[in-house]
Design an enzyme around this catalytic site. Structure first.
Site, PDB file in Angstrom:
ATOM      1  N   ASP A  93      13.240  21.263 107.047  1.00  0.00           N
ATOM      2  CA  ASP A  93      14.518  20.647 107.381  1.00  0.00           C
ATOM      3  C   ASP A  93      14.571  20.497 108.894  1.00  0.00           C
ATOM      4  O   ASP A  93      13.990  21.298 109.625  1.00  0.00           O
ATOM      5  CB  ASP A  93      15.654  21.553 106.873  1.00  0.00           C
ATOM      6  CG  ASP A  93      17.019  20.906 107.009  1.00  0.00           C
ATOM      7  OD1 ASP A  93      17.103  19.788 107.554  1.00  0.00           O
ATOM      8  OD2 ASP A  93      18.004  21.523 106.583  1.00  0.00           O
ATOM      9  N   ASP A 272      16.256  21.541  96.886  1.00  0.00           N
ATOM     10  CA  ASP A 272      16.126  22.880  97.465  1.00  0.00           C
ATOM     11  C   ASP A 272      17.500  23.527  97.485  1.00  0.00           C
ATOM     12  O   ASP A 272      18.518  22.842  97.534  1.00  0.00           O
ATOM     13  CB  ASP A 272      15.587  22.817  98.898  1.00  0.00           C
ATOM     14  CG  ASP A 272      16.682  22.455  99.899  1.00  0.00           C
ATOM     15  OD1 ASP A 272      17.221  23.378 100.555  1.00  0.00           O
ATOM     16  OD2 ASP A 272      17.030  21.262 100.012  1.00  0.00           O
TER      17      ASP A 272
END
Length: 377
Positions: A93, A272
């Site tokens: 991320d 996720d």
């Protein structure tokens, strides 16, 4: 670079089964990615992620890895894969969500985001270019663009301004990514992020803009931030109609087993969430029979397997009574076993979803299993 092959579609929904090929391995989709924020999935050994969970890809976080151990250490180690002893793919991320969560300690400008470290109070600056450089140093197979994640609820004007800022940052990310090399002898791929809050016209505009960049994959960000599930599904449905079918689609930070199955039906490939490990550490187990609070007295003398389906080695190795005992005695092993089980359940769930997509009966299976796995035992 990352390669995506679409293998099957479900006749009753937008669900799809595909295959992502990276230099660190192949990932069958739909897929769930365990969250390894600082180069570690909390309470779970790397060998357990392979042997018990069969995680095909994990997620790391740019913000946290930048603060510690830092890019100097990661470069000296040869990248995050070598540093943490993980040979399968990694996605990072960009840190945009973490900067969003520091609302009281950050300032966003055209240049980037200045924020205060949650560790020692020091100030740092993330720019699109800098975040690309950090992720090059981390060495993830999939690199996320730097974006701003607006809160919910939020003024529509702010959401629109934030979306355009994210688009400008994406262009800067692409330029920087294209002009810098991978560092460790394997290829990295860049995903863009669709924003636009819960405003349909903005989501459509953002999806069209991101799709036009022809990146290796595309993500849907800014959801699962407090909005009702129905709005999340509405925005996801709209966006997956626009994002290219020949690239993987990643719904960021989602979510519950119900969220995942419903979003697979809307054409999402990647997920996720910290929920399986966070809830596991607090004694909540997701099982094929329903949701268990293992701390409840009713499990004290229940010597049956944690999950009779045996989706992980720990399910037959330990009983519900033993696992409850560990939680009551405040033994860390209890948190570890529960985390491994929950991750194994999530990976089992997406594998089953894939199997039924290929068989062509995904919707029927989803409608049958959701009431079972969502009930409280």
């Amino acid at each position: 670079m990352l390669r995506f092959e679409l293998e099957a579609t479900d006749p009753g929904s937008k669900a799809r089964a595909g295959r992502i090929a990276t230099d660190h391995g192949v990932i069958d989709t739909p897929i769930f990615m365990p969250v390894g924020t600082v180069g570690s999935v909390k309470a779970v050994h790397q060998y357990e992620l392979v042997d018990d969970v069969d995680a095909k890809i994990i997620l790391g976080n740019t913000y946290h890895l930048y603060l510690r151990p830092g890019t100097d250490v990661l470069r000296k180690a040869g990248g995050l894969h070598r540093f943490m002893g993980w040979e399968r793919p990694i996605l990072t991320d960009s840190g945009g969500y973490q900067v969003f969560s520091l609302a009281e300690n950050r300032k966003i400008t055209e240049e980037g985001a200045r924020f205060k470290s949650h560790i020692d109070g020091s100030y740092h600056m993330f720019t699109p270019e800098g975040v690309m450089d950090i992720q090059r140093s981390i060495g993830a197979d999939v690199v996320m663009a730097f974006d701003e994640c607006p809160p919910w609820p939020c003024d529509e004007r702010y959401v629109e301004e934030s979306m355009h800022l994210t688009h400008r940052w994406l262009e800067r990310c692409i330029s920087r990514f294209d002009e810098t090399p991978s560092l460790y002898g394997y290829e990295q791929s860049l995903f863009g992020i669709v924003q636009g809050g819960t405003v349909s016209r903005l989501r459509k505009e953002s999806a069209e803009f991101v799709a036009s960049k022809n990146l290796s994959g595309n993500a849907i960000g800014g959801l699962s931030v407090g909005e009702p599930a129905e709005l999340m599904y509405e925005m996801t449905d709209l966006v997956t109609d626009i994002l290219p079918a020949d690239r993987p689609r990643y719904l960021m930070g989602v979510g519950t087993p119900e969220n995942i199955l419903n979003s697979i039906a809307l054409g999402v490939d990647m997920f996720d969430c910290v929920m399986p490990t966070r809830n596991g550490r607090n004694g909540m187990l997701f099982t094929t029979e329903g949701i268990i609070n293992i701390k409840n007295r009713r499990w004290a003398d229940d010597f049956s397997p944690i999950d009779p389906a045996g989706i992980s080695r720990v399910d037959f190795q330990y009983s519900k009574a033993y696992l409850r005992h560990l939680f009551v005695a405040d033994e860390f092993l209890g948190r570890q076993i529960a985390s491994v089980h929950n991750l194994a359940f999530y990976l089992w769930l997406v594998r089953e979803a894939r199997r039924h997509i290929v068989q062509g009966d995904f919707v029927e299976w989803k409608n049958e299993i959701l009431p079972v796995i969502s009930r409280r035992l």
